[in-house]
Design an enzyme around this catalytic site. Sequence first.
Site, short mmCIF file in Angstrom:
data_model
loop_
_atom_site.label_atom_id
_atom_site.label_comp_id
_atom_site.label_asym_id
_atom_site.label_seq_id
_atom_site.Cartn_x
_atom_site.Cartn_y
_atom_site.Cartn_z
N SER A 134 -14.49 60.97 -23.50
CA SER A 134 -15.31 61.42 -24.61
C SER A 134 -16.47 62.23 -24.06
O SER A 134 -16.69 62.31 -22.86
CB SER A 134 -15.86 60.21 -25.36
N LYS A 135 -17.24 62.76 -24.98
CA LYS A 135 -18.40 63.58 -24.64
C LYS A 135 -19.39 62.84 -23.75
O LYS A 135 -20.17 63.45 -23.04
CB LYS A 135 -19.11 63.98 -25.93
N ARG A 136 -19.37 61.51 -23.85
CA ARG A 136 -20.35 60.73 -23.10
C ARG A 136 -20.30 61.04 -21.60
O ARG A 136 -21.29 61.06 -20.91
CB ARG A 136 -20.11 59.23 -23.30
#
Length: 503
Positions: A276-278
């Site tokens: 994910s973007k994390r």
Amino acid sequence: MQMIAKATEKVRVRFPPSPTGFLHIGSLRTALYNYLFARKHGGEFILRIEDTDRARSVPGGVESIIRTLEWAGIEYDEGPQLAPSPGLRPSSPLGRGEGEGKGEHGPYVQSERLDIYKKYAEQLIKKSKAYYCTCTPQRLEELRQAQMERKEPTRYDGQCRKLSNSKLQIANSSYVIRLKVPRTGKTKFEDIIHGKLEFENKLIDDQVLMKSDGYPTYHLANVVDDHLMKISHVIRGEEWLSSNPKHILLYKALGWKPPQFAHLPLLLNSDHSKLSKRQGDVAVEDYIKKGYLREALINFVALLGFNPRADKELYTIDELIDEFDLAKVNKSGAVVNFEKLDWMNGSYIRHMPLDELVTLTMPFLPTDDMKLARKVVALEQERLKKLSDLSEATEFFFVEIPHYEPEILIWKKSPKESVAPNLQALHDFLSDYDGTWDANALESAIKLWIEQKSRGVGEILWPMRVALSGRLASPPPFDIAAILGKTRTLARLEYAIKLAKKL
Ligand code: GLU
């Protein structure tokens, strides 16, 4: 266990993204694996646009997919083509009829194939393999709520399954078409990566095939197109594995032979959650913008879930084609380690011919002067991890005088009062210097002069480097002086002397 096409069957694979605005790094891997597989087996690679979910399709989405594949060097043999002149393009993202594209199985854009899906949905109705469902969204929602309260899996309860399937039933009402999934038995298939799998039919929902807006769902359009486009192998992300039993049932209901399937391992963050973007950017465009080289990004995604040799990490595209083997793709999720991407990118940058590198880096530099750019890039080539680092790393070459805190001019082992006189002495020496103005000559001359004057190397070279770069860390002062030239070097020393006098 590897099931590659028999000698007579042509390998035809496809990459069918939805135009949701950007290409995910996981989709790039899917596209690449399909491409490698096609090239390895002398087959064909097809690009198809799956835009039947109108809410998720964004304008410009198709164009961005095509441009990104182009950038990556993943060429497709069949698929949509962009209008040659953007100025003439009508409102549709591709231009009217351009989903026809290149190849004999077009159109390659699903929204241009609606009649085809309708025809097969009606065929399924006639064969009683599918049924009209007129349940209102409100009833479906109540059903869902009740099932959730009872902690049951949420699914359609089959109320419309028993109805007559006559056109009368749907007259004047909004309806969808659902697949009549058998209530007993199992659906079995073999996946090249995951092996033999089976699913209980009673757990499979009566999947919607045609929506009330007349558009097919992903499942129907995907199966129909894979069949009509003569796809031999479906290679896609593992997130689609749970849809596969529905697809197998659809192939059966339509009387078609399913292709072979290979579901690629999920991409994971370092904590093993889904990528994910994390953890970092997930859009390929972001990597392009940051100045990752296509060779490095391709090499990096190729090894997410597949590594042909334990002792080798850098592969050219031809080597990847040569080595690619679906049977060697891992089953378990692949952790995406972006530090490795930086390492790979740095390595490709170091090995790239300087002129090629300069051309690629020009957009990251605030100059049109190729000669200057060449010198600056040569100085940084060894250290560079990505092209965008260059703007920051070399900014001081392109300003009149860099600005910095005067304190950083002080060499840690010498008193602050010595900075100005030391710089002044160096300035006077360089202004009288009439040897060659290049890094080697400057280095020898300055070092000899330091020795003759019995000064410490650090007390001269430290403030010189800071005066020329304005930074605590930079390339050696001789290299910077060589690029700046005599006039700009002296000007920076004069500015530093002024600052040092106030210390
Ligand atoms: N349109 C689907 C996607 O966006 C395609 C999945 C498949 O390959 O079947 O990924």
